[in-house]
Design an enzyme around this catalytic site. Sequence first.
Site, short mmCIF file in Angstrom:
data_model
loop_
_atom_site.label_atom_id
_atom_site.label_comp_id
_atom_site.label_asym_id
_atom_site.label_seq_id
_atom_site.Cartn_x
_atom_site.Cartn_y
_atom_site.Cartn_z
N GLU A 262 1.30 0.73 9.35
CA GLU A 262 2.11 0.00 8.36
C GLU A 262 3.19 -0.75 9.12
OE1 GLU A 262 3.90 2.29 5.14
OE2 GLU A 262 5.67 0.98 5.14
N GLU B 181 12.54 -4.78 4.24
CA GLU B 181 12.71 -3.56 3.45
C GLU B 181 14.17 -3.12 3.54
OE1 GLU B 181 10.48 -0.01 4.51
OE2 GLU B 181 10.26 0.47 2.39
#
Length: 298
Positions: A144, A149
Amino acid sequence: MPARLSHVAALALYFILNALPCLAAYVPLRQYEGSTFFDGWAYYGNVDNTTWGNVTYLDRADATSKRLTYVNDAGNAIVQVDNTTTLVRNADVVNRDSIRLTSLDSYGMGSLIVMDALHIPYGCSVWPAFWTYGIEKEWPEAGEIDIIEAINDMERNQVALHTIPGCSKADTLPQSGRTLETDCSTNRGCIVAESKPNSFGPGFSEAGGGVYALLLEPTSINVWFFSRADIPSNIASASRTSSLDIESWGTPTAAYPPTRCNLTQYFPPQNLILLTTLCGVWAGNPSIYRASSCPVRR
Ligand SMILES: *[C@@H]1O[C@H](CO)[C@@H](O)[C@H](O)[C@H]1NC(C)=O
Ligand SMILES: *[C@@H]1O[C@H](CO)[C@@H](O)[C@H](O)[C@H]1NC(C)=O
Ligand SMILES: *[C@@H]1O[C@H](CO)[C@@H](O)[C@H](O)[C@H]1NC(C)=O
Ligand SMILES: *[C@@H]1O[C@H](CO)[C@@H](O)[C@H](O)[C@H]1NC(C)=O
């Protein structure tokens, strides 16, 4: 729920580029933009069953009819969280409608992904993310990569990789961000905190947004952030057909070398994910939420 929410991601365009062998330039492969922006994505159509935020991710039909995804008159793709429904507080689970998009295509080593956004959702309880993972395998067996974020009142973005055990971040390549965690297989992943201003929160939008770019190469996984005023001229002037050369972009925010991680092995082709959740295991973690300046209601 918090008082101030800003829930819109306005995306001008995404460029996906692939390397030409033997050249330092990346040529256009695919673009997500304008009236066809949403054609390249699958809508999740399920509750948030990965990070347990209080949202239901709509399918395409509901997202379209509720106008949580649409292309505006300026040609920007809008991806929005419902901000008009008054939810019933006493129900067992109160989920607000939101959107999770997964790209239909995946991108492997030799890809350059450029994402231009005018606005990224922010605010108390808000957890937006633009990230990648390999959907063919059980997470995180195919890795990932978190490009954008952050949560709650954070004003700086965080880049992170997540892998199965055996991959760590070495600091053998120059980067402008600060390495916070080095083992990519822990819960938090191997994190690099942005050091430039206006990478997230109100500052990002007030500066007119900006560009994030991800480079996937066996020799380095890099993430760059450019606030609107600092976007390299070859990105600012890019057309549907122009190639991009990364030489002029300068030091990336985050550079993950292959020194302590076989990048080719841990990062097979990646699908792109764009979502906003609310609360959940990070933004809604009580100790993390209380450590922010966000209000607590009973
Ligand atoms: C989430 O729900 C979807 C739809 O039911 C299911 O296909 C998927 O496996 C679930 N994911 C997890 C991590 O439980
Ligand atoms: C919902 O969000 C949109 C987009 O930011 C904004 O124009 C609108 O005023 C918001 N509505 C409410 C009720 O806050
Ligand atoms: C939000 O989701 C969590 C996890 O599913 C759940 O425990 C909590 O009750 C939910 N909160 C509300 C207000 O629905
Ligand atoms: C890295 O992994 C790839 C794919 O599994 C493999 O072909 C390659 O030999 C590995 N490189 C090193 C240096 O171990």
